[in-house]
Design an enzyme around this catalytic site. Structure first.
Site, mmCIF file in Angstrom:
data_model
loop_
_atom_site.group_PDB
_atom_site.id
_atom_site.type_symbol
_atom_site.label_atom_id
_atom_site.label_comp_id
_atom_site.label_asym_id
_atom_site.label_seq_id
_atom_site.Cartn_x
_atom_site.Cartn_y
_atom_site.Cartn_z
ATOM 1 C CE LYS A 39 -3.096 2.582 -0.317
ATOM 2 N NZ LYS A 39 -4.389 3.225 -0.687
ATOM 3 C CB CYS A 99 -3.970 8.347 0.850
ATOM 4 S SG CYS A 99 -5.513 7.503 1.326
HETATM 5 P P1 NAD Z 1 -11.552 8.064 8.327
HETATM 6 O O1 NAD Z 1 -11.277 9.438 9.551
HETATM 7 O O2 NAD Z 1 -13.041 8.641 7.448
HETATM 8 O O3 NAD Z 1 -12.501 6.926 9.262
HETATM 9 C C1 NAD Z 1 -11.958 6.313 10.515
HETATM 10 C C2 NAD Z 1 -13.284 5.678 11.166
HETATM 11 O O4 NAD Z 1 -12.672 5.139 12.012
HETATM 12 C C3 NAD Z 1 -13.657 7.153 11.882
HETATM 13 O O5 NAD Z 1 -15.163 7.445 11.690
HETATM 14 C C4 NAD Z 1 -14.012 6.836 13.351
HETATM 15 O O6 NAD Z 1 -14.296 7.372 14.197
HETATM 16 C C5 NAD Z 1 -13.413 5.370 13.211
HETATM 17 N N1 NAD Z 1 -12.601 4.926 15.003
HETATM 18 C C6 NAD Z 1 -11.357 5.100 15.402
HETATM 19 N N2 NAD Z 1 -11.548 4.005 15.839
HETATM 20 C C7 NAD Z 1 -12.092 3.884 15.987
HETATM 21 C C8 NAD Z 1 -12.481 2.209 17.040
HETATM 22 N N3 NAD Z 1 -11.798 2.438 18.169
HETATM 23 N N4 NAD Z 1 -13.379 1.276 16.966
HETATM 24 C C9 NAD Z 1 -14.779 2.032 16.250
HETATM 25 N N5 NAD Z 1 -14.220 3.179 15.258
HETATM 26 C C10 NAD Z 1 -13.068 3.034 15.371
HETATM 27 O O7 NAD Z 1 -10.072 7.125 7.960
HETATM 28 P P2 NAD Z 1 -10.315 6.360 6.488
HETATM 29 O O8 NAD Z 1 -10.346 7.469 5.475
HETATM 30 O O9 NAD Z 1 -11.512 5.576 6.612
HETATM 31 O O10 NAD Z 1 -9.167 5.526 6.618
HETATM 32 C C11 NAD Z 1 -9.286 4.556 7.191
HETATM 33 C C12 NAD Z 1 -8.019 3.287 6.742
HETATM 34 O O11 NAD Z 1 -7.801 3.766 5.753
HETATM 35 C C13 NAD Z 1 -6.861 4.720 7.074
HETATM 36 O O12 NAD Z 1 -5.283 4.035 7.665
HETATM 37 C C14 NAD Z 1 -6.161 5.522 6.007
HETATM 38 O O13 NAD Z 1 -5.152 5.165 5.220
HETATM 39 C C15 NAD Z 1 -6.702 3.820 4.923
HETATM 40 N N6 NAD Z 1 -6.881 4.157 3.186
HETATM 41 C C16 NAD Z 1 -7.722 5.279 3.255
HETATM 42 C C17 NAD Z 1 -8.101 5.287 1.736
HETATM 43 C C18 NAD Z 1 -9.127 6.508 0.922
HETATM 44 O O14 NAD Z 1 -8.782 7.062 0.603
HETATM 45 N N7 NAD Z 1 -9.468 7.470 2.227
HETATM 46 C C19 NAD Z 1 -7.854 4.402 0.815
HETATM 47 C C20 NAD Z 1 -7.316 3.086 1.611
HETATM 48 C C21 NAD Z 1 -7.031 3.388 2.531
#
Ligand code: NAD
Length: 436
Positions: free
Chosen positions: A208, A264
């Site tokens: 990734k 990201c």
């Molecule tokens: P985000 O911030 O939109 O969502 C994360 C969610 O997790 C939030 O709603 C938060 O309240 C929740 N959370 C945090 N701790 C928690 C817990 N202990 N229990 C339950 N919920 C909890 O983040 P995202 O953009 O969805 O990204 C998530 C992961 O995926 C990251 O590591 C990111 O790097 C990766 N990622 C993101 C993308 C993207 O395009 N956004 C693409 C690929 C990978």
């Protein structure tokens, strides 16, 4: 299969809704009570094309549910995803605190053999930390799998349903069988029907970062090329097309712009530099990629500042596009933020328009900016327009109408969206990147 999704953000909500759509029973969990309550009532907290329909349909047929009760969702699940945020620490390293906290809670709740799948982007070795955290909280059998997510915001449903690849880092046979079963409805839709790639978990975790770092590198490289074009009197459009025609290079991600942003690329590049550094590897190229990107985020401001002879105090600058890219309302690390803050600091009035990101922008930029509901409305009385995000609706524009609304018809095209000659023929003072 019964699936629990821990974290209901951009990744968790898309993944949960798509897995429900292909027949799994999914419960999405989040600690954000407000978000879950809104989702329970069918209100989606993010803008992602097609997502709302998918969520509502699967909620109605009871394939998809939302809760803040992690223990209950995990207790019933065969597989549990971790899709929580992994922001950066001050020093650029990835903060896996939310991931480990979720892992401990999962450990406390599992009721029998469970496959725990990490989808958050995490430094190499985190699977082992998750295993340790879960193991410390339970005596039940479990496996931990790395399954990084490659979806692109704005195209996320298609990317999940018809992926270019599914990467599964799995170290044991039992979890291998579960993962195949979980992805069975998706694998035939993947590119060529065969892009299901299994590997050790360390390689999966690194995939990734490697992909995002390569894409960020292409962007910074092209931004540098665009500046060289300006220096030597070449045109980046011609150079880009010729480069992209080479099948070893390909045409994607060769567009210069106002610097990469989003949730990201900036954080993943910084995290990769950081964890390579901790193993005594100095990732020189990526450090340069970051430096170039930081400089590029100032480029539009400097073009504007120079055009107005070194003072923009009292000038009105209109901004088209605020989100870090089109088809999302995500403002995280968006180049528009730095540009607008610098314009305000230099004494300019700023009028902005974005098709989807206005609400999120208001939270970040506050009341000093004028938020306008239409693209032409934002131009009213403007000394100049800066195009920052290339939404489709900005491609086809009525130049006489723009000129009529503006005080002086000056356009800073941060995405090289328009034909320079057309714009100049129609009386616009027109700036772009690498095509002067
Ligand atoms: P985000 O911030 O939109 O969502 C994360 C969610 O997790 C939030 O709603 C938060 O309240 C929740 N959370 C945090 N701790 C928690 C817990 N202990 N229990 C339950 N919920 C909890 O983040 P995202 O953009 O969805 O990204 C998530 C992961 O995926 C990251 O590591 C990111 O790097 C990766 N990622 C993101 C993308 C993207 O395009 N956004 C693409 C690929 C990978």
């Amino acid at each position: 299969m019964k699936v629990a999704m821990i974290g209901t953000g951009y990744v968790g909500l898309v993944t949960g809704a798509c897995l429900a759509e292909v027949g799994h029973h999914v419960t999405c969990v989040d600690t954000d009570t407000d978000k879950i309550q809104r989702l329970q009532k069918g209100s989606i907290s993010i803008y992602e094309p097609g997502l709302e329909t998918l969520v509502l349909r699967n909620q109605q047929i009871e394939q998809l549910a939302f809760t803040t009760n992690l223990a209950e969702a995990v207790h019933q699940a065969d597989v549990v995803f971790i899709a929580v945020g992994t922001p950066n620490h001050e020093d650029g390293s990835a903060d896996v605190g939310h991931v480990i906290k979720a892992a401990t809670s999962i450990g406390e709740a599992i009721a029998g053999y469970t496959v725990i799948i990490n989808k958050s982007t995490v430094p190499v070795g985190t699977v082992a930390h998750i295993r340790h955290a879960v193991g410390a909280a339970t005596t039940q059998p479990f496996s931990v799998v790395s399954n990084p997510e490659f979806l692109k915001q704005g195209d996320a449903i298609k990317d999940f349903m018809c992926p270019e690849r599914i990467v599964v880092g799995v170290d044991d046979e039992r979890a291998t069988t579960y993962m195949r079963q979980l992805y069975a409805p998706i694998i035939p839709r993947s590119l060529d029907g065969i892009r299901y790639l299994t590997m050790d978990s360390a390689s999966a975790e690194l995939c990734k970062y490697a992909s995002n770092a390569m894409l960020a590198t292409r962007i910074s490289f092209m931004n540098e090329m665009a500046h060289v074009c300006d220096c030597v009197g070449a045109n980046i459009d011609h150079v880009r097309r010729a480069m992209g025609a080479d099948s070893r290079i390909g045409p994607e991600f060769l567009h210069p712009g106002p610097g990469y942003g989003g949730s990201c690329f900036p954080k993943d590049v910084a995290a990769l530099v950081s964890f390579a550094g901790k193993k005594n590897y100095d990732f020189k190229i990526l450090k340069a990629v970051e430096q170039v990107n930081t400089r590029q985020k100032d480029f539009l401001f400097e073009q504007i500042f120079k055009h107005f002879g070194g003072s923009i105090r009292g000038r009105t600058i209109a901004i088209w596009g605020l989100a870090f890219k089109p088809n999302t309302d995500d403002m995280r690390e968006a180049p528009s933020i730095r540009l607008i803050k610098r314009l305000l600091f230099a004494g300019a009035h700023v009028r902005v328009y974005d098709p989807q990101a206005m609400a999120r922008a208001k939270l970040l930029l506050g009341p000093d900016v004028v938020y306008v509901g239409t693209r032409y409305g934002a131009l009213s009385g403007a000394d100049a327009l800066a195009l920052v995000t290339e939404w489709d609706e900005f491609r086809d524009v009525d130049v006489p109408r723009m000129k009529a609304a503006m005080k002086t018809p000056t356009l800073f095209d941060g995405r090289n969206l328009y034909n320079a000659e057309d714009m100049r023929d129609q009386g616009m003072t027109y700036y772009s990147i690498g095509r002067q």
